[in-house]
Every structure is written in C-alpha cells, then in structure tokens.
Motif scaffolding. Sequence first.
Motif, PDB file in Angstrom:
ATOM      1  N   GLU A   1     -27.561  19.660   1.206  1.00 52.89           N
ATOM      2  CA  GLU A   1     -29.006  19.478   1.255  1.00 52.89           C
ATOM      3  C   GLU A   1     -29.418  18.053   0.907  1.00 52.89           C
ATOM      4  OE1 GLU A   1     -33.047  21.323  -0.808  1.00 52.89           O
ATOM      5  OE2 GLU A   1     -31.157  22.439  -0.904  1.00 52.89           O
ATOM      6  N   ASP A   2     -28.765  17.461  -0.098  1.00 52.25           N
ATOM      7  CA  ASP A   2     -29.159  16.135  -0.569  1.00 52.25           C
ATOM      8  C   ASP A   2     -28.068  15.088  -0.433  1.00 52.25           C
ATOM      9  OD1 ASP A   2     -31.727  17.028  -1.439  1.00 52.25           O
ATOM     10  OD2 ASP A   2     -30.771  17.920  -3.205  1.00 52.25           O
ATOM     11  N   ALA A   3     -26.976  15.401   0.233  1.00 52.02           N
ATOM     12  CA  ALA A   3     -25.863  14.450   0.300  1.00 52.02           C
ATOM     13  C   ALA A   3     -24.976  14.764   1.495  1.00 52.02           C
ATOM     14  CB  ALA A   3     -25.038  14.510  -0.978  1.00 52.02           C
ATOM     15  N   GLU A   4     -24.247  13.730   1.944  1.00 50.32           N
ATOM     16  CA  GLU A   4     -23.252  13.895   2.999  1.00 50.32           C
ATOM     17  C   GLU A   4     -21.972  13.212   2.555  1.00 50.32           C
ATOM     18  OE1 GLU A   4     -22.519  12.971   7.759  1.00 50.32           O
ATOM     19  OE2 GLU A   4     -24.392  12.375   6.789  1.00 50.32           O
ATOM     20  N   LEU A   5     -20.864  13.929   2.615  1.00 54.70           N
ATOM     21  CA  LEU A   5     -19.583  13.369   2.217  1.00 54.70           C
ATOM     22  C   LEU A   5     -19.109  12.372   3.267  1.00 54.70           C
ATOM     23  CD1 LEU A   5     -17.823  16.610   0.918  1.00 54.70           C
ATOM     24  CD2 LEU A   5     -19.185  14.941  -0.369  1.00 54.70           C
ATOM     25  N   LEU A   6     -18.514  11.277   2.800  1.00 55.92           N
ATOM     26  CA  LEU A   6     -18.168  10.197   3.727  1.00 55.92           C
ATOM     27  C   LEU A   6     -16.719  10.225   4.211  1.00 55.92           C
ATOM     28  CD1 LEU A   6     -16.443   7.918   1.936  1.00 55.92           C
ATOM     29  CD2 LEU A   6     -18.719   7.344   1.121  1.00 55.92           C
ATOM     30  N   GLY A   7     -15.951  11.217   3.787  1.00 57.87           N
ATOM     31  CA  GLY A   7     -14.584  11.342   4.289  1.00 57.87           C
ATOM     32  C   GLY A   7     -13.728  10.149   3.917  1.00 57.87           C
ATOM     33  N   ARG A   8     -13.053   9.547   4.928  1.00 59.89           N
ATOM     34  CA  ARG A   8     -12.223   8.358   4.759  1.00 59.89           C
ATOM     35  C   ARG A   8     -11.084   8.567   3.751  1.00 59.89           C
ATOM     36  NH1 ARG A   8     -17.226   6.827   6.234  1.00 59.89           N
ATOM     37  NH2 ARG A   8     -17.471   5.022   7.619  1.00 59.89           N
ATOM     38  N   SER A   9     -10.451   9.715   3.817  1.00 60.40           N
ATOM     39  CA  SER A   9      -9.271   9.968   2.982  1.00 60.40           C
ATOM     40  C   SER A   9      -8.194   8.954   3.349  1.00 60.40           C
ATOM     41  CB  SER A   9      -8.758  11.392   3.212  1.00 60.40           C
ATOM     42  OG  SER A   9      -9.752  12.336   2.869  1.00 60.40           O
ATOM     43  N   THR A  10      -7.541   8.398   2.320  1.00 65.17           N
ATOM     44  CA  THR A  10      -6.694   7.227   2.548  1.00 65.17           C
ATOM     45  C   THR A  10      -5.500   7.226   1.602  1.00 65.17           C
ATOM     46  OG1 THR A  10      -8.652   5.948   3.185  1.00 65.17           O
ATOM     47  CG2 THR A  10      -6.682   4.694   2.622  1.00 65.17           C
ATOM     48  N   VAL A  11      -4.378   6.716   2.099  1.00 66.63           N
ATOM     49  CA  VAL A  11      -3.195   6.466   1.276  1.00 66.63           C
ATOM     50  C   VAL A  11      -3.012   4.951   1.166  1.00 66.63           C
ATOM     51  CG1 VAL A  11      -0.734   6.853   0.963  1.00 66.63           C
ATOM     52  CG2 VAL A  11      -2.128   8.602   2.104  1.00 66.63           C
ATOM     53  N   TYR A  12      -2.952   4.454  -0.077  1.00 62.09           N
ATOM     54  CA  TYR A  12      -2.714   3.040  -0.359  1.00 62.09           C
ATOM     55  C   TYR A  12      -1.324   2.893  -0.962  1.00 62.09           C
ATOM     56  CZ  TYR A  12      -7.817   2.822  -0.028  1.00 62.09           C
ATOM     57  OH  TYR A  12      -9.113   2.930   0.405  1.00 62.09           O
ATOM     58  N   ASP A  13      -0.608   1.848  -0.533  1.00 64.83           N
ATOM     59  CA  ASP A  13       0.712   1.608  -1.100  1.00 64.83           C
ATOM     60  C   ASP A  13       0.611   0.755  -2.361  1.00 64.83           C
ATOM     61  OD1 ASP A  13       0.557  -1.114  -0.439  1.00 64.83           O
ATOM     62  OD2 ASP A  13       2.231  -1.054   0.973  1.00 64.83           O
ATOM     63  N   PRO A  14       1.720   0.443  -3.033  1.00 62.23           N
ATOM     64  CA  PRO A  14       1.637  -0.274  -4.310  1.00 62.23           C
ATOM     65  C   PRO A  14       1.095  -1.704  -4.223  1.00 62.23           C
ATOM     66  CG  PRO A  14       3.708   0.905  -4.162  1.00 62.23           C
ATOM     67  CD  PRO A  14       3.080   0.979  -2.818  1.00 62.23           C
ATOM     68  N   TRP A  15       0.973  -2.265  -2.996  1.00 61.03           N
ATOM     69  CA  TRP A  15       0.313  -3.559  -2.829  1.00 61.03           C
ATOM     70  C   TRP A  15      -1.176  -3.392  -2.567  1.00 61.03           C
ATOM     71  CZ3 TRP A  15       2.498  -7.581  -4.653  1.00 61.03           C
ATOM     72  CH2 TRP A  15       3.867  -7.830  -4.525  1.00 61.03           C
ATOM     73  N   GLY A  16      -1.648  -2.150  -2.458  1.00 58.21           N
ATOM     74  CA  GLY A  16      -3.045  -1.907  -2.107  1.00 58.21           C
ATOM     75  C   GLY A  16      -3.288  -1.897  -0.614  1.00 58.21           C
ATOM     76  N   THR A  17      -2.227  -1.858   0.182  1.00 61.24           N
ATOM     77  CA  THR A  17      -2.338  -1.840   1.635  1.00 61.24           C
ATOM     78  C   THR A  17      -2.594  -0.420   2.125  1.00 61.24           C
ATOM     79  OG1 THR A  17      -0.799  -3.692   1.806  1.00 61.24           O
ATOM     80  CG2 THR A  17      -1.131  -2.371   3.784  1.00 61.24           C
ATOM     81  N   THR A  18      -3.526  -0.255   3.032  1.00 70.19           N
ATOM     82  CA  THR A  18      -3.795   1.051   3.631  1.00 70.19           C
ATOM     83  C   THR A  18      -2.674   1.408   4.588  1.00 70.19           C
ATOM     84  OG1 THR A  18      -6.188   0.734   3.486  1.00 70.19           O
ATOM     85  CG2 THR A  18      -5.391   2.363   5.070  1.00 70.19           C
ATOM     86  N   ILE A  19      -2.041   2.555   4.363  1.00 76.04           N
ATOM     87  CA  ILE A  19      -0.965   2.973   5.271  1.00 76.04           C
ATOM     88  C   ILE A  19      -1.339   4.201   6.096  1.00 76.04           C
ATOM     89  CG2 ILE A  19       0.853   1.907   3.919  1.00 76.04           C
ATOM     90  CD1 ILE A  19       1.526   4.602   2.746  1.00 76.04           C
ATOM     91  N   ALA A  20      -2.441   4.882   5.731  1.00 73.41           N
ATOM     92  CA  ALA A  20      -2.958   5.979   6.547  1.00 73.41           C
ATOM     93  C   ALA A  20      -4.391   6.249   6.121  1.00 73.41           C
ATOM     94  CB  ALA A  20      -2.119   7.243   6.375  1.00 73.41           C
ATOM     95  N   SER A  21      -5.241   6.565   7.098  1.00 74.38           N
ATOM     96  CA  SER A  21      -6.645   6.808   6.768  1.00 74.38           C
ATOM     97  C   SER A  21      -7.291   7.559   7.924  1.00 74.38           C
ATOM     98  CB  SER A  21      -7.381   5.486   6.499  1.00 74.38           C
ATOM     99  OG  SER A  21      -8.671   5.730   5.949  1.00 74.38           O
ATOM    100  N   THR A  22      -8.575   7.899   7.766  1.00 73.33           N
ATOM    101  CA  THR A  22      -9.319   8.582   8.818  1.00 73.33           C
ATOM    102  C   THR A  22     -10.801   8.251   8.663  1.00 73.33           C
ATOM    103  OG1 THR A  22      -9.633  10.723   9.921  1.00 73.33           O
ATOM    104  CG2 THR A  22      -9.677  10.731   7.511  1.00 73.33           C
ATOM    105  N   ASP A  23     -11.638   8.870   9.519  1.00 71.54           N
ATOM    106  CA  ASP A  23     -13.079   8.622   9.470  1.00 71.54           C
ATOM    107  C   ASP A  23     -13.763   9.709   8.653  1.00 71.54           C
ATOM    108  OD1 ASP A  23     -13.014  10.832  11.172  1.00 71.54           O
ATOM    109  OD2 ASP A  23     -13.506   9.679  12.970  1.00 71.54           O
ATOM    110  N   ASP A  24     -14.996  10.073   8.993  1.00 68.27           N
ATOM    111  CA  ASP A  24     -15.732  11.039   8.169  1.00 68.27           C
ATOM    112  C   ASP A  24     -15.730  12.458   8.719  1.00 68.27           C
ATOM    113  OD1 ASP A  24     -17.430  10.671  10.309  1.00 68.27           O
ATOM    114  OD2 ASP A  24     -19.154  10.007   9.130  1.00 68.27           O
ATOM    115  N   GLU A  25     -14.909  12.725   9.725  1.00 63.53           N
ATOM    116  CA  GLU A  25     -14.791  14.069  10.283  1.00 63.53           C
ATOM    117  C   GLU A  25     -13.610  14.810   9.650  1.00 63.53           C
ATOM    118  OE1 GLU A  25     -16.931  15.504  12.458  1.00 63.53           O
ATOM    119  OE2 GLU A  25     -18.125  13.677  12.167  1.00 63.53           O
ATOM    120  N   PRO A  26     -13.612  16.140   9.686  1.00 65.41           N
ATOM    121  CA  PRO A  26     -12.454  16.878   9.175  1.00 65.41           C
ATOM    122  C   PRO A  26     -11.166  16.404   9.844  1.00 65.41           C
ATOM    123  CG  PRO A  26     -14.272  18.381   9.582  1.00 65.41           C
ATOM    124  CD  PRO A  26     -14.689  17.052  10.150  1.00 65.41           C
ATOM    125  N   ALA A  27     -10.118  16.246   9.038  1.00 66.71           N
ATOM    126  CA  ALA A  27      -8.863  15.699   9.567  1.00 66.71           C
ATOM    127  C   ALA A  27      -7.741  15.987   8.593  1.00 66.71           C
ATOM    128  CB  ALA A  27      -8.984  14.187   9.795  1.00 66.71           C
TER     129      ALA A  27
END
Length: 270
Positions: A217-243
């Motif tokens: 009702e008052d909010a929308e989740l932004l998704g973007r689930s992500t895996v970061y490696d020990p250097w802070g590099t993104t190694i997998a991610s997605t958008d705001d849809e179920p995935a």
Amino acid sequence: MKLALAQLGVEATDLDGNLDRALAAIDAATARDADLLALPELWNVGYFSFDAYPRAAESITGSTLSELSDAAAERGLALLAGSIVEDLAASADAGVDVPEPEGLANTAVLFDADGERRAVYRKHHLFGYESAETRLLTPGEALPVVDMFGFGIGAITCYDLRFPEQFRALTDAGATLVLVPSAWPYPRVEHWETLPRARAVENLAYVATVNGAGAFEDAELLGRSTVYDPWGTTIASTDDEPALVTAEIDPGRVERVREEFPALRDRRDY
C-alpha cells in the motif's frame, strides 16, 4: 559452491500463496544445481503488512519453516529460509533458546542440506523510519557463524546493512559469506547498491543480498538481489521483477584476497 537467491514476488498477507512461491523457488534452485538457497525478509507476510504480524507469527519449529526445510532436505539443498515473524513464547515452549520468552522477532533460520537447523539470527537493528518494526518487534542479540561449504556463513537482515560494526563482528567470528535477506523499498536504490558493496570491501568477504519484489500500500520493493565478491565486484544480479539469481562462489577466493590485500591484519583498536 553454487548460491541461489530467490527474489520472490511477495503478496501482502497472502501466507499460502507466498509459501507456494517459496516452495517453487526450492524446485527452481534444485533444477539449477544450487547448493544453498536464500529467501528474502518476511517473505511470507510482507514486511510492510505490520497489522498482520501477530497473526502470521509462529515458532521457528512451526509449520512454515518445517515445510520449507523438509522440501529443501528432500532435494539435498541447504536453505536460509529468509525471515519470518517469530512468536518468541511459542519458540520457548518448543524448547528453542530465545532471548526473551515473549513478544515477536524478525527471525532468519539457516538449515543444512539434511534439514537440520544450524543457525538462528534475529534482526538486531529495528527500522524506525516510517515503520512499526520498533514498536512490534524485539531485537536479537546473537551473531551466529556456521561452517558450511568451506565458508563461515553469517546472516544479517536488511537495515542491519547500515551498521558496519555488526559486519566487522561477524568477520571477527569467522564469517567469509554474509547473507542479507531484505525487504528494501524504492526510492533508496543507491543505498541498497552501495552499502553491501562497502561491507564486502571492508571485510574482504562475499556478501549476498536477497530482496523481495512487489508493491504494498505504501511501498514497493526494489529487488536487485546481488552477489558481491570479496573485492566488492558484482558477480550476479537482477532487476526488480521476481527472479532466481545464481552464482558460483569459492571460499578459497576469500583467503586469496585477504592474503593479497591484508587490510584486516592492519587494523588498530580505538
């Protein structure tokens, strides 16, 4: 080790439908040969459904987590079952060690591939900004770290990302992979992308954020689930849809990065 993050579509107060989606994620993760699956924060009731917390609350030995852990164990899949609203009194009555034997908590539970409960994490930092969490819930105290798949696995929940001292305590306890079930909403996209990357860089550890998807009702989740490696590099991610996000991660990489760049050894106490 293959890690899977289930960015579930969460429907407010749809306990049965949300459970069905979580069970489907277990099947999907198994089909992708995942070793460990993580679910989002309060995926079964919806974080922003504050009025429904009391009726959704149950023991961590209750039907919701039991059904999930059984389904995962049948497939040989380890599971961080996101978090649920825990009825602390019900857990105490079931013989579970709880910080306070009354009230409610935002509780994440880690099961191994045999369905055994390996760790219980109750959210430490309760969100006070436009949220009823501080009024409804009891904060946790324990910071468990469990050895699985060659990693020291710890968990924190959503708002905890803003408190780097909690991450450093996990590192001191041996964490090399931190799972972050969350219900992070728009518009704070930059915070969601910056904070876990910073925690990975600071601690030279893998950080995996698993968010929900869906509008309340008052909010929308932004998704973007992500895996970061020990250097802070993104190694997998997605958008705001179920995935379902998957990534191959290596415990030896943490050791190699910490050896190559020994910032943790250079710390000084203040």
